[in-house]
Design a protein around this motif. Structure first.
Motif, PDB file in Angstrom:
ATOM      1  N   SER A 194       4.430   0.710   1.640  1.00  0.00           N
ATOM      2  CA  SER A 194       5.366  -0.093   0.841  1.00  0.00           C
ATOM      3  C   SER A 194       5.825   0.706  -0.366  1.00  0.00           C
ATOM      4  N   TYR A 195       4.921   1.493  -0.929  1.00  0.00           N
ATOM      5  CA  TYR A 195       5.304   2.317  -2.075  1.00  0.00           C
ATOM      6  C   TYR A 195       6.331   3.366  -1.656  1.00  0.00           C
ATOM      7  N   GLN A 196       6.048   4.048  -0.559  1.00  0.00           N
ATOM      8  CA  GLN A 196       6.953   5.131  -0.150  1.00  0.00           C
ATOM      9  C   GLN A 196       8.322   4.624   0.274  1.00  0.00           C
ATOM     10  N   LEU A 197       8.337   3.473   0.948  1.00  0.00           N
ATOM     11  CA  LEU A 197       9.628   2.941   1.385  1.00  0.00           C
ATOM     12  C   LEU A 197      10.329   2.190   0.257  1.00  0.00           C
ATOM     13  N   LEU A 228       9.655  -0.816  -0.684  1.00  0.00           N
ATOM     14  CA  LEU A 228       9.833  -2.210  -0.268  1.00  0.00           C
ATOM     15  C   LEU A 228       8.753  -3.074  -0.912  1.00  0.00           C
ATOM     16  N   GLY A 279       0.838  -1.196   0.000  1.00  0.00           N
ATOM     17  CA  GLY A 279       0.000   0.000   0.000  1.00  0.00           C
ATOM     18  C   GLY A 279       0.864   1.234   0.000  1.00  0.00           C
TER      19      GLY A 279
END
Lengths: 312, 416
Positions: free
Chosen positions: B196-199, B201, B193
């Motif tokens: 995960s997108y921002q990191l 990963l 979500g």
């Protein structure tokens, strides 16, 4: 001279202030002018050492950093990390200890693990420059993209750029779009639904097709490299279909030509996939400028960051 | 030696009110008397303190045999007692995996030598946890395993899972599932979500757990087996369980304190102490889990105590192993966030973390009353516990709460 707070590392775009971004982009300009001279070197980083640490294969980015560092008169070491030696053997913490012992002033790192440059930065006095970590960030790419776009669109605020391709797995898309957004540039995205994540930045406007793209009217089209080995068959059926749906073919190219739309690509390109041969000769292609600006921007970043290795 | 706990407040499963009383524990470890103004020697002044029945954790990886560098049965027992936990179930994902009666017996012998508290043994569903052939249920059942599970590996083949459940039914053994769809989880590291997108990963989608839960529930309904679902992490999963319960399915489920307290928004700076399996989900999921705990959709609290060395967890986020130590922060963190603030009382914690988990594996509940063996801890609500090396008894000093101060302190755990 600006009264910016000194900064040790460049890890992502999110943490940069507009003032810092301006500072780097403005400083890159005189460095670029240097390239026209017969002597392209300045003594800025004489006596300093830059360690290039690439855990993922990269020719372009590592050479770009190497050229940038040597034009600043730094000593550059390319730490050979064979992809095999990384597998299981040495842990990240052990590597960091080794790096710290080498007393480099700057560490340029690319790693498949998102967040690794940040871990390294925390454990070393050297300035750490993120040259790409996982899907997370590629800040110098974003800075060189911004520099390139600003050269051709000096009144960039309110302009539009569409990024085409794999948004899900692209650190370039994350960093470049974030920087463009910070500069007031609108960002659209085009690509197969399987590669445009729901969790993407709110400011990324999804466009459904090239027709949509042309209706939207971008000032530049930014094509991402298709990672063939990783995606074919998993995220889209095949190269031919990708090219048909999202590739820059001659019809789309002529529409860009009519509208005077700029073309960008982080390289290396897959001819016949995201672009045709014809597009590579497009007069408004900025791809070579991006490479050249990459060196200038990386010089500006190296010049800007302040390692904590000096005693004085 | 007799011990007298003077001026205490006693917490019980059936009432939010605390009872003011003294508790006298005889030299045989049995509670002799609970009442007012008891006189005696060896007095512990418990004014202001709460006596709470010992907790029971259904989901513990003690790492012995095979990974004693992470944890041993002895350090695990110390950690449990330090955290107010007086009984637990050992997951069978050791090396070797516990998949035969003989291995169950060996582990029980190790427990007998190392641990002052009951550590009940779970056995594997499939040989070597490989998800291909049934493990030896009857041998393990004869040795007293309390559940069958392949631990964090969900049996991949629905046909094999069906046969496992049909076979387990004959031994009245609960089949426990970690609820994961490997084909969806892949190499994911955090909830899929925004975060995960921002990191940058790889993400683990919520449907990875939800599909496994739907499947496991259907197979349980079809076979009539008893099913226990571990580490529920999403609101949708909880709805599926609630629906299944409404139609009489024999299913129970647990949540971890981490999933009740934290969400993906809390993951900061790639801190691998937040890398859990299943991953921390959305704040709305976290809130739904709390609601499920209050409305009894959630049966039990269980930590998934999964110790790793600091060195192992110091890898980059995507490469670091899943899981953290949980036994010593469970009661404290739940007190700090919920009990102290009146969200729920000690009675709910006792029901969810002492009574129900024991019931799921066929153990008698423990209570602070005359004639029962002493099995409680002394909790000081005015105290404060800094989660650090000085406090932790587990070998694994990795926790989202590391370095933080939690309200309340467990003064001691008393065992008869």
């Amino acid at each position: 001279m600006s009264d910016l707070q000194p900064r040790k590392d460049l890890l992502d775009i999110e943490s940069l202030s507009l003032e810092e971004i301006e500072y780097v982009l403005n400083n890159a300009v005189p460095f670029k002018q240097l390239f026209q001279r017969s002597v392209k070197k300045v003594p800025t980083l004489r006596g300093k050492t830059v360690l290039n640490l690439f855990y993922e294969p990269s020719t372009r980015t590592s050479s770009s950093f190497e050229v940038a560092a040597s034009r600043l008169s730094a000593d550059v070491t390319n730490f050979a990390v064979g992809s095999s030696s990384v597998v299981k053997g040495e842990s990240l913490l052990d590597t960091i200890e080794t790096l710290q012992a080498m007393r480099s002033d700057y560490i340029v790192i690319r790693h498949k693990g998102a967040g690794v440059p940040g871990i390294v930065a925390k454990h070393t006095n050297a300035s750490v420059l993120n040259a790409g970590d996982g899907y997370h960030a590629h800040p110098t790419q974003a800075l060189l993209d911004a520099m390139t776009f600003r050269e051709v669109c000096p009144d960039y605020a309110g302009k539009k750029v569409v990024i085409v391709g794999d948004i899900l797995h692209s650190r370039v898309a994350r960093s470049t779009s974030t920087l463009f957004h910070k500069l007031g540039i609108e960002v659209g995205v085009l690509g197969p639904g399987s590669l445009i994540p729901e969790g993407r930045h709110d400011f990324m406007q999804r466009l459904a097709s090239w027709d949509d793209v042309f209706d939207w009217g971008p000032d530049a089209v930014y094509l991402l490299r298709v990672q063939l080995e990783r995606q074919e068959g998993q995220f889209f059926p095949g190269i031919a279909e990708y090219h048909k749906m999202y590739g820059l073919n001659s019809g789309r190219l002529s529409q860009m030509r009519e509208r005077g739309t700029w073309l960008m690509h982080p390289g290396p390109v897959n001819r016949g996939v995201e672009v045709t041969d014809e597009a590579m000769g497009y007069e408004k292609s900025l791809i070579s400028t991006q490479v050249e600006n990459g060196i200038a921007v990386r010089m500006a970043v190296l010049h800007w960051l302040k390692p904590e290795t000096q005693q004085d | 030696m007799e011990r007298l706990f003077k001026n205490a407040s006693i917490a019980r499963a059936d009432s939010p009110e605390l009872e003011k009383a003294d508790v006298l524990v005889g030299d045989d470890g049995v509670i002799k008397e609970v009442g007012k103004d008891i006189a005696g020697d060896a007095v512990s002044d418990c004014a202001g303190c709460v006596l709470v029945p010992g907790m029971f954790d259904l989901h513990v990886h003690a790492r012995e045999p095979g990974a004693e560098h992470k944890e041993t049965l002895a350090t695990c027992a110390d950690a449990a007692l330090n955290g107010g936990i007086t009984g637990l179930v050992l997951m069978p994902d050791t090396s070797p995996p516990i998949d035969t009666g003989n291995l169950v017996k060996s582990l029980q012998d190790l427990v007998f030598e190392a641990s002052p508290i009951p550590m009940l043994v779970a056995g594997c569903l499939t040989k070597r946890r490989e998800g291909e052939k049934l493990a030896g249920f009857s041998g393990m059942a004869n040795r007293g395993v309390v559940m069958l599970t392949d631990s964090d590996r969900t049996v991949p083949c629905p046909d094999l899972l069906r046969r496992c459940m049909e076979y387990a039914r004959d031994f009245h053994l609960v089949v426990t599932s970690h609820c994961d769809t490997p084909a969806l989880t892949k190499a994911g590291a955090v909830n899929e979500g925004r975060v995960s997108y921002q990191l940058g990963l790889p993400g683990i989608p919520a449907i990875s757990q939800e599909i496994a839960i739907d499947r496991d529930i259907r197979v349980a309904q079809h076979t009539g087996a008893k099913l226990h679902l571990q580490q529920i992490s999403t609101a949708h999963a909880l709805r599926a369980i609630s629906d299944a319960k409404a139609t009489g399915t024999n299913v129970t489920c647990e949540v971890s304190p981490f999933h009740l307290l934290l969400s993906e928004d809390d993951i900061e700076d790639y801190n691998t102490a937040y890398k859990l399996d299943p991953p921390l989900r959305l704040p709305t999921d976290r809130d739904a889990l709390l609601k499920g705990l209050l409305d009894d959709t959630v049966d039990a609290i269980a930590t998934n105590h999964a110790p790793h060395t600091e060195f192992e967890k110091a890898a980059d986020f995507a490469s670091a192993p899943f899981g953290v130590a949980g036994l010593e922060t469970a009661v404290l963190s739940l007190y700090d966030r919920f009990i102290k603030n009146g969200v729920f009382g000690w009675d709910l914690l006792i029901r969810k973390y002492s009574v129900a988990p024991r019931e799921i594996v066929g153990q008698r509940p423990v209570a602070i009353q005359e004639g029962e063996k002493a099995n409680f801890f002394v909790f000081d609500p005015e105290g404060e516990t800094k989660v650090d090396a000085g406090y932790l008894k587990t070998k694994s000093h990795v926790s989202p709460f590391l370095g933080k101060a939690l309200a309340g302190a467990i003064r001691e755990t008393v065992l008869g």
